[in-house]
Design a protein around this motif. Structure first.
Motif, PDB file in Angstrom:
ATOM      1  N   GLN A 118      39.973  51.701  44.737  1.00  0.00           N
ATOM      2  CA  GLN A 118      41.314  51.702  45.313  1.00  0.00           C
ATOM      3  C   GLN A 118      41.312  51.557  46.823  1.00  0.00           C
ATOM      4  OE1 GLN A 118      40.233  53.961  43.097  1.00  0.00           O
ATOM      5  NE2 GLN A 118      41.464  53.455  41.321  1.00  0.00           N
ATOM      6  N   GLY A 119      40.179  51.854  47.456  1.00  0.00           N
ATOM      7  CA  GLY A 119      40.089  51.761  48.910  1.00  0.00           C
ATOM      8  C   GLY A 119      40.829  52.873  49.630  1.00  0.00           C
ATOM      9  N   THR A 120      41.066  53.986  48.924  1.00  0.00           N
ATOM     10  CA  THR A 120      41.756  55.129  49.514  1.00  0.00           C
ATOM     11  C   THR A 120      41.012  56.406  49.142  1.00  0.00           C
ATOM     12  OG1 THR A 120      43.160  55.449  47.567  1.00  0.00           O
ATOM     13  CG2 THR A 120      44.028  54.027  49.309  1.00  0.00           C
ATOM     14  N   LYS A 121      41.416  57.510  49.782  1.00  0.00           N
ATOM     15  CA  LYS A 121      40.844  58.804  49.414  1.00  0.00           C
ATOM     16  C   LYS A 121      41.543  59.299  48.154  1.00  0.00           C
ATOM     17  CE  LYS A 121      39.019  60.370  53.742  1.00  0.00           C
ATOM     18  NZ  LYS A 121      38.664  61.567  54.482  1.00  0.00           N
ATOM     19  N   ARG A 122      40.715  59.804  47.225  1.00  0.00           N
ATOM     20  CA  ARG A 122      41.264  60.311  45.968  1.00  0.00           C
ATOM     21  C   ARG A 122      40.560  61.603  45.585  1.00  0.00           C
ATOM     22  NH1 ARG A 122      41.793  56.480  41.166  1.00  0.00           N
ATOM     23  NH2 ARG A 122      43.589  57.792  40.802  1.00  0.00           N
ATOM     24  N   PRO A 123      41.220  62.450  44.787  1.00  0.00           N
ATOM     25  CA  PRO A 123      40.562  63.670  44.327  1.00  0.00           C
ATOM     26  C   PRO A 123      39.453  63.332  43.320  1.00  0.00           C
ATOM     27  CG  PRO A 123      42.715  63.459  43.321  1.00  0.00           C
ATOM     28  CD  PRO A 123      42.592  62.348  44.321  1.00  0.00           C
ATOM     29  N   THR A 124      38.636  64.306  43.025  1.00  0.00           N
ATOM     30  CA  THR A 124      37.478  64.096  42.151  1.00  0.00           C
ATOM     31  C   THR A 124      37.877  63.512  40.805  1.00  0.00           C
ATOM     32  OG1 THR A 124      36.444  65.974  43.252  1.00  0.00           O
ATOM     33  CG2 THR A 124      35.406  65.198  41.239  1.00  0.00           C
ATOM     34  N   ILE A 125      38.906  64.048  40.163  1.00  0.00           N
ATOM     35  CA  ILE A 125      39.295  63.531  38.849  1.00  0.00           C
ATOM     36  C   ILE A 125      39.783  62.087  38.951  1.00  0.00           C
ATOM     37  CG2 ILE A 125      41.674  64.402  38.859  1.00  0.00           C
ATOM     38  CD1 ILE A 125      39.298  64.311  35.801  1.00  0.00           C
ATOM     39  N   GLY A 126      40.443  61.737  40.040  1.00  0.00           N
ATOM     40  CA  GLY A 126      40.880  60.354  40.240  1.00  0.00           C
ATOM     41  C   GLY A 126      39.701  59.406  40.377  1.00  0.00           C
ATOM     42  N   ARG A 127      38.678  59.841  41.125  1.00  0.00           N
ATOM     43  CA  ARG A 127      37.472  59.005  41.262  1.00  0.00           C
ATOM     44  C   ARG A 127      36.726  58.909  39.944  1.00  0.00           C
ATOM     45  NH1 ARG A 127      34.295  61.814  44.504  1.00  0.00           N
ATOM     46  NH2 ARG A 127      35.814  63.459  44.908  1.00  0.00           N
ATOM     47  N   LEU A 128      36.722  59.998  39.171  1.00  0.00           N
ATOM     48  CA  LEU A 128      36.060  59.954  37.867  1.00  0.00           C
ATOM     49  C   LEU A 128      36.795  58.990  36.931  1.00  0.00           C
ATOM     50  CD1 LEU A 128      33.720  61.076  36.192  1.00  0.00           C
ATOM     51  CD2 LEU A 128      35.251  62.904  35.428  1.00  0.00           C
ATOM     52  N   HIS A 129      38.108  58.987  36.998  1.00  0.00           N
ATOM     53  CA  HIS A 129      38.886  58.032  36.190  1.00  0.00           C
ATOM     54  C   HIS A 129      38.576  56.596  36.618  1.00  0.00           C
ATOM     55  CE1 HIS A 129      41.663  59.797  33.238  1.00  0.00           C
ATOM     56  NE2 HIS A 129      41.467  60.922  33.926  1.00  0.00           N
ATOM     57  N   SER A 130      38.505  56.338  37.919  1.00  0.00           N
ATOM     58  CA  SER A 130      38.150  54.992  38.398  1.00  0.00           C
ATOM     59  C   SER A 130      36.779  54.592  37.887  1.00  0.00           C
ATOM     60  CB  SER A 130      38.120  54.958  39.932  1.00  0.00           C
ATOM     61  OG  SER A 130      39.390  55.142  40.462  1.00  0.00           O
ATOM     62  N   PHE A 131      35.840  55.498  38.024  1.00  0.00           N
ATOM     63  CA  PHE A 131      34.456  55.285  37.611  1.00  0.00           C
ATOM     64  C   PHE A 131      34.391  54.907  36.131  1.00  0.00           C
ATOM     65  CE2 PHE A 131      30.782  57.509  35.675  1.00  0.00           C
ATOM     66  CZ  PHE A 131      29.732  56.868  36.302  1.00  0.00           C
ATOM     67  N   TYR A 132      35.068  55.677  35.288  1.00  0.00           N
ATOM     68  CA  TYR A 132      34.987  55.430  33.848  1.00  0.00           C
ATOM     69  C   TYR A 132      35.741  54.158  33.452  1.00  0.00           C
ATOM     70  CZ  TYR A 132      34.242  56.516  28.992  1.00  0.00           C
ATOM     71  OH  TYR A 132      33.827  56.456  27.679  1.00  0.00           O
ATOM     72  N   ALA A 133      36.872  53.901  34.089  1.00  0.00           N
ATOM     73  CA  ALA A 133      37.613  52.666  33.807  1.00  0.00           C
ATOM     74  C   ALA A 133      36.785  51.448  34.214  1.00  0.00           C
ATOM     75  CB  ALA A 133      38.955  52.676  34.528  1.00  0.00           C
ATOM     76  N   LEU A 134      36.100  51.539  35.356  1.00  0.00           N
ATOM     77  CA  LEU A 134      35.222  50.441  35.778  1.00  0.00           C
ATOM     78  C   LEU A 134      34.108  50.215  34.766  1.00  0.00           C
ATOM     79  CD1 LEU A 134      35.077  51.263  39.576  1.00  0.00           C
ATOM     80  CD2 LEU A 134      35.803  49.060  38.607  1.00  0.00           C
ATOM     81  N   TYR A 135      33.570  51.300  34.242  1.00  0.00           N
ATOM     82  CA  TYR A 135      32.516  51.193  33.229  1.00  0.00           C
ATOM     83  C   TYR A 135      32.999  50.410  32.014  1.00  0.00           C
ATOM     84  CZ  TYR A 135      29.826  52.832  29.186  1.00  0.00           C
ATOM     85  OH  TYR A 135      29.113  52.903  28.020  1.00  0.00           O
ATOM     86  N   ARG A 136      34.130  50.779  31.481  1.00  0.00           N
ATOM     87  CA  ARG A 136      34.648  50.077  30.298  1.00  0.00           C
ATOM     88  C   ARG A 136      34.997  48.619  30.636  1.00  0.00           C
ATOM     89  NH1 ARG A 136      32.414  52.439  26.209  1.00  0.00           N
ATOM     90  NH2 ARG A 136      33.291  54.461  25.654  1.00  0.00           N
ATOM     91  N   MET A 137      35.492  48.387  31.834  1.00  0.00           N
ATOM     92  CA  MET A 137      35.799  47.022  32.246  1.00  0.00           C
ATOM     93  C   MET A 137      34.526  46.174  32.307  1.00  0.00           C
ATOM     94  SD  MET A 137      38.524  47.956  35.251  1.00  0.00           S
ATOM     95  CE  MET A 137      38.607  46.333  35.979  1.00  0.00           C
ATOM     96  N   VAL A 138      33.475  46.724  32.907  1.00  0.00           N
ATOM     97  CA  VAL A 138      32.206  45.986  33.020  1.00  0.00           C
ATOM     98  C   VAL A 138      31.658  45.671  31.636  1.00  0.00           C
ATOM     99  CG1 VAL A 138      29.784  46.172  33.760  1.00  0.00           C
ATOM    100  CG2 VAL A 138      31.629  46.839  35.319  1.00  0.00           C
TER     101      VAL A 138
END
Length: 194
Positions: A118-138
């Protein structure tokens, strides 16, 4: 529900072109990643369009099984919409994981750090959601023969944002399994290309 997803969100109707685009995206998903498509058919019984939202697609834990699309949906290809569906399915999957056990340590709930996707600061759960969504996308992009290296790089960069006490034991196991799987597939791909 629209207000929970985005305070400015206004329910809108899908055009016939948008309905056809979603159908094409679902067909693309079925042909490219049949196992993921089976999960989609089991977990995602509905879509909702929202006007006046800043996102392409979204999910919310209080609306499990519904994927929300922004009004720009028609600007994307069927493959891009399929990737958005997979992205949102990953959020839904993480909602379920979080019901089983906490993923983030209580002390890290409101800890902000830069989220590469996202290019912004996010809380831990938000970053974990990004991380996991990126995984499924890849995983989906590789299965579908779509470019995936950019999202894989973002995934690995996001993994580096987690400090040792940010995730619970369950969260660490999940994150480590994802990173190991992505790294193994990159190494395998490199060996195949030699």
């Amino acid at each position: 529900i629209a207000e929970k997803v985005s305070t400015s969100g206004i329910p809108a109707s899908f055009s016939s072109k948008e309905i056809a685009l979603i159908s094409d995206a679902e067909r693309f998903l079925r042909s490219s990643a049949p196992t993921t498509a089976q999960l989609m058919e089991r977990w995602v019984p509905s879509y909702m369009k929202l006007a006046d939202v800043p996102f392409r697609s979204g999910s919310h834990p209080h609306a499990f099984g519904c994927i929300f699309f922004g009004e720009r949906i028609a600007e994307f290809s069927a493959a891009e919409v399929a990737t958005s569906i997979v992205h949102e399915m990953a959020h839904q999957e993480l909602f379920l994981f979080n019901l089983l056990d906490r993923l983030v340590e209580t002390d890290a709930d409101f800890k902000l750090a830069h989220a590469p996707f996202q290019g912004t600061k996010r809380p831990t759960i938000g970053r974990l959601h990004s991380f996991y969504a990126l995984y499924r996308m890849v995983e989906f992009e590789r299965s579908a023969g779509l470019p995936s290296s950019h999202h894989a790089d973002l995934l690995l960069a996001t993994a580096k944002t987690f400090e040792p006490n940010d995730l619970t034991e369950y969260g660490h196991r999940l994150a480590n399994a994802v990173v190991n799987r992505i790294r193994a597939s990159v190494e395998l791909r490199n060996v195949v290309h030699l």
